[in-house]
Scaffold this motif. Structure first.
Motif, PDB file in Angstrom:
ATOM      1  N   ARG A  28      30.239 -27.267   2.402  1.00 37.10           N
ATOM      2  CA  ARG A  28      30.199 -26.957   3.835  1.00 37.10           C
ATOM      3  C   ARG A  28      28.790 -26.518   4.226  1.00 37.10           C
ATOM      4  NH1 ARG A  28      33.729 -22.017   6.116  1.00 37.10           N
ATOM      5  NH2 ARG A  28      32.767 -21.179   4.231  1.00 37.10           N
ATOM      6  N   ALA A  29      28.186 -27.188   5.179  1.00 37.00           N
ATOM      7  CA  ALA A  29      26.813 -26.886   5.595  1.00 37.00           C
ATOM      8  C   ALA A  29      26.573 -27.444   6.986  1.00 37.00           C
ATOM      9  CB  ALA A  29      25.823 -27.499   4.604  1.00 37.00           C
ATOM     10  N   ASN A  30      25.536 -26.926   7.635  1.00 32.49           N
ATOM     11  CA  ASN A  30      25.112 -27.448   8.933  1.00 32.49           C
ATOM     12  C   ASN A  30      23.583 -27.460   8.952  1.00 32.49           C
ATOM     13  OD1 ASN A  30      25.339 -28.406  11.615  1.00 32.49           O
ATOM     14  ND2 ASN A  30      24.973 -26.332  12.393  1.00 32.49           N
ATOM     15  N   PRO A  31      22.954 -28.629   9.115  1.00 32.52           N
ATOM     16  CA  PRO A  31      23.589 -29.947   9.292  1.00 32.52           C
ATOM     17  C   PRO A  31      24.281 -30.424   8.012  1.00 32.52           C
ATOM     18  CG  PRO A  31      21.213 -30.160   9.087  1.00 32.52           C
ATOM     19  CD  PRO A  31      21.479 -28.707   9.167  1.00 32.52           C
ATOM     20  N   PRO A  32      25.201 -31.408   8.136  1.00 30.55           N
ATOM     21  CA  PRO A  32      25.926 -31.904   6.964  1.00 30.55           C
ATOM     22  C   PRO A  32      24.986 -32.441   5.898  1.00 30.55           C
ATOM     23  CG  PRO A  32      26.933 -32.685   9.004  1.00 30.55           C
ATOM     24  CD  PRO A  32      25.627 -32.065   9.386  1.00 30.55           C
ATOM     25  N   VAL A  33      25.474 -32.441   4.647  1.00 31.35           N
ATOM     26  CA  VAL A  33      24.646 -32.852   3.511  1.00 31.35           C
ATOM     27  C   VAL A  33      25.141 -34.167   2.921  1.00 31.35           C
ATOM     28  CG1 VAL A  33      24.026 -30.482   2.927  1.00 31.35           C
ATOM     29  CG2 VAL A  33      26.095 -31.490   1.944  1.00 31.35           C
ATOM     30  N   ALA A  34      24.243 -34.814   2.166  1.00 30.56           N
ATOM     31  CA  ALA A  34      24.607 -36.016   1.403  1.00 30.56           C
ATOM     32  C   ALA A  34      24.904 -35.583  -0.028  1.00 30.56           C
ATOM     33  CB  ALA A  34      23.466 -37.023   1.426  1.00 30.56           C
ATOM     34  N   LEU A  35      25.939 -36.153  -0.641  1.00 31.96           N
ATOM     35  CA  LEU A  35      26.415 -35.715  -1.962  1.00 31.96           C
ATOM     36  C   LEU A  35      26.344 -36.844  -2.983  1.00 31.96           C
ATOM     37  CD1 LEU A  35      28.115 -33.784  -3.898  1.00 31.96           C
ATOM     38  CD2 LEU A  35      30.122 -34.888  -2.879  1.00 31.96           C
ATOM     39  N   VAL A  36      25.981 -36.468  -4.220  1.00 32.28           N
ATOM     40  CA  VAL A  36      26.041 -37.409  -5.333  1.00 32.28           C
ATOM     41  C   VAL A  36      26.452 -36.634  -6.587  1.00 32.28           C
ATOM     42  CG1 VAL A  36      23.596 -37.138  -5.944  1.00 32.28           C
ATOM     43  CG2 VAL A  36      24.807 -39.224  -6.606  1.00 32.28           C
ATOM     44  N   TRP A  37      27.297 -37.253  -7.422  1.00 34.22           N
ATOM     45  CA  TRP A  37      27.697 -36.674  -8.702  1.00 34.22           C
ATOM     46  C   TRP A  37      26.859 -37.290  -9.817  1.00 34.22           C
ATOM     47  CZ3 TRP A  37      30.774 -32.583  -9.525  1.00 34.22           C
ATOM     48  CH2 TRP A  37      31.646 -32.192  -8.506  1.00 34.22           C
ATOM     49  N   ALA A  39      36.590 -39.140  -6.982  1.00 36.61           N
ATOM     50  CA  ALA A  39      35.810 -38.188  -6.170  1.00 36.61           C
ATOM     51  C   ALA A  39      36.375 -38.129  -4.762  1.00 36.61           C
ATOM     52  CB  ALA A  39      34.344 -38.600  -6.136  1.00 36.61           C
ATOM     53  N   THR A  40      36.467 -36.901  -4.230  1.00 45.34           N
ATOM     54  CA  THR A  40      36.907 -36.691  -2.849  1.00 45.34           C
ATOM     55  C   THR A  40      35.955 -35.708  -2.174  1.00 45.34           C
ATOM     56  OG1 THR A  40      38.392 -34.878  -3.491  1.00 45.34           O
ATOM     57  CG2 THR A  40      39.327 -37.098  -3.410  1.00 45.34           C
ATOM     58  N   ASN A  41      35.835 -35.834  -0.843  1.00 43.20           N
ATOM     59  CA  ASN A  41      34.946 -34.963  -0.084  1.00 43.20           C
ATOM     60  C   ASN A  41      35.444 -34.904   1.364  1.00 43.20           C
ATOM     61  OD1 ASN A  41      32.898 -33.529   1.112  1.00 43.20           O
ATOM     62  ND2 ASN A  41      31.277 -34.979   0.636  1.00 43.20           N
ATOM     63  N   ASN A  42      35.897 -33.714   1.796  1.00 42.72           N
ATOM     64  CA  ASN A  42      36.382 -33.549   3.165  1.00 42.72           C
ATOM     65  C   ASN A  42      35.371 -32.850   4.067  1.00 42.72           C
ATOM     66  OD1 ASN A  42      36.505 -30.895   2.305  1.00 42.72           O
ATOM     67  ND2 ASN A  42      38.739 -30.759   2.357  1.00 42.72           N
ATOM     68  N   GLY A  43      34.122 -32.712   3.581  1.00 43.17           N
ATOM     69  CA  GLY A  43      33.093 -32.041   4.359  1.00 43.17           C
ATOM     70  C   GLY A  43      33.032 -30.543   4.108  1.00 43.17           C
ATOM     71  N   ILE A  44      34.050 -30.014   3.472  1.00 38.88           N
ATOM     72  CA  ILE A  44      34.090 -28.586   3.124  1.00 38.88           C
ATOM     73  C   ILE A  44      34.067 -28.409   1.607  1.00 38.88           C
ATOM     74  CG2 ILE A  44      35.439 -26.457   3.274  1.00 38.88           C
ATOM     75  CD1 ILE A  44      36.557 -27.486   5.911  1.00 38.88           C
ATOM     76  N   THR A  45      34.924 -29.149   0.921  1.00 38.20           N
ATOM     77  CA  THR A  45      34.994 -29.100  -0.540  1.00 38.20           C
ATOM     78  C   THR A  45      34.891 -30.507  -1.112  1.00 38.20           C
ATOM     79  OG1 THR A  45      36.419 -27.149  -0.440  1.00 38.20           O
ATOM     80  CG2 THR A  45      36.338 -28.337  -2.524  1.00 38.20           C
ATOM     81  N   ALA A  46      34.007 -30.665  -2.098  1.00 41.29           N
ATOM     82  CA  ALA A  46      33.895 -31.935  -2.819  1.00 41.29           C
ATOM     83  C   ALA A  46      34.465 -31.735  -4.217  1.00 41.29           C
ATOM     84  CB  ALA A  46      32.441 -32.382  -2.898  1.00 41.29           C
ATOM     85  N   GLU A  47      35.297 -32.668  -4.665  1.00 39.10           N
ATOM     86  CA  GLU A  47      35.946 -32.536  -5.972  1.00 39.10           C
ATOM     87  C   GLU A  47      35.754 -33.804  -6.794  1.00 39.10           C
ATOM     88  OE1 GLU A  47      39.580 -29.410  -5.021  1.00 39.10           O
ATOM     89  OE2 GLU A  47      40.034 -31.548  -5.269  1.00 39.10           O
TER      90      GLU A  47
END
Length: 248
Positions: free
Chosen positions: A139-148, A164-172
């Motif tokens: 969860r961040a503002n502005p939104p972030v880009a994610l990579v595992w 992998a899942t990502n709802n904008g708050i928690t990435a699993e």
């Protein structure tokens, strides 16, 4: 000439425009105020000249809920201080309006910037053939880009029983039926922010030998049944047992 005179007369009859204005520190861009977590924001609401002093009492609302202020902080000019801005203040709208005329109002919206809560390391132990889930707060503002990543390389999510899942708050990152040769290693949840740069969370995953678990519940139940059977048998044969004891 007659038309000009008529226009001037009409302008003289028109009442001054009623309005309230909001000033802020830090300065807002239009009705949007950019700030960060832990900062202090000051809002000042003023009535314009077109509003009579007797009708100049002001009210503040936070997302439609009334903000209670001292009486002396309501007449013609009203100050509202938001100390230690929080993540939850992002998107909040503060509105100042005339108490006697809610249509005379002004609003300002908070755009609170904050990074994801990462930059740490976790140790994860899982038995072979068990499932495991690695979780990151993104969860961040502005939104972030994610990579595992795994062992320094971008993880191929199409192989190895990963999901992998990502709802904008928690990435699993879910690993199904973990195997030592396939899944043991160092995993990184890496996020990139246009404001805060790159932050990450590291998971050291250790796959252990599967331990044969002793069935405690069924064993206790079996022992109880055996003991009850023995007790009932002794009770049913107590006469014979007493006679044998007397003979002896």
């Amino acid at each position: 000439m007659k038309v000009l005179v008529i226009i001037l007369l009409l302008l003289c009859c028109v009442s001054p425009l009623k309005a309230v204005t909001i000033e802020s520190c830090p300065l807002a861009i239009g009705s949007l105020l950019k700030t960060e977590v832990e900062e202090t924001v000051t809002l000042t609401c003023k009535t314009d000249a077109g509003i009579e002093p007797s009708n100049s009492e002001l009210q503040w609302f936070r997302n439609g809920a009334r903000v209670n202020l001292a009486q002396e902080n309501r007449q013609s000019r009203s100050n509202l201080c938001v100390q230690s801005v929080k993540k939850e203040d992002n998107g909040v709208v503060f509105t100042c309006q005339l108490k006697g005329d809610a249509s005379v109002n002004g609003s300002i919206k908070f755009d609170v910037h904050y990074p994801p809560d990462l930059n740490d390391t976790k140790e994860v132990f899982v038995e072979e053939k068990d499932d495991v889930v690695l979780s990151c707060d993104v969860r961040a503002n502005p939104p972030v880009a994610l990579v595992w990543k795994r062992d320094g390389k971008v993880l191929d999510l199409t192989t190895g029983r990963y999901k992998a899942t990502n709802n904008g708050i928690t990435a699993e990152l879910s690993i199904r039926k973990a195997e030592r040769d396939v899944h043991q290693g160092t995993y990184v949840c890496e996020v990139t922010s246009s404001v805060y740069g790159v932050v990450s969370r590291t998971f050291t995953v250790t796959v252990e030998d599967r331990v044969l678990k002793f069935p405690v519940g069924p064993t206790i139940a079996g022992v109880v049944v055996v003991l009850c059977t023995i007790v009932l048998a002794l009770i049913s044969r107590r006469d014979k047992i007493i006679k044998c004891c007397k003979r002896n």
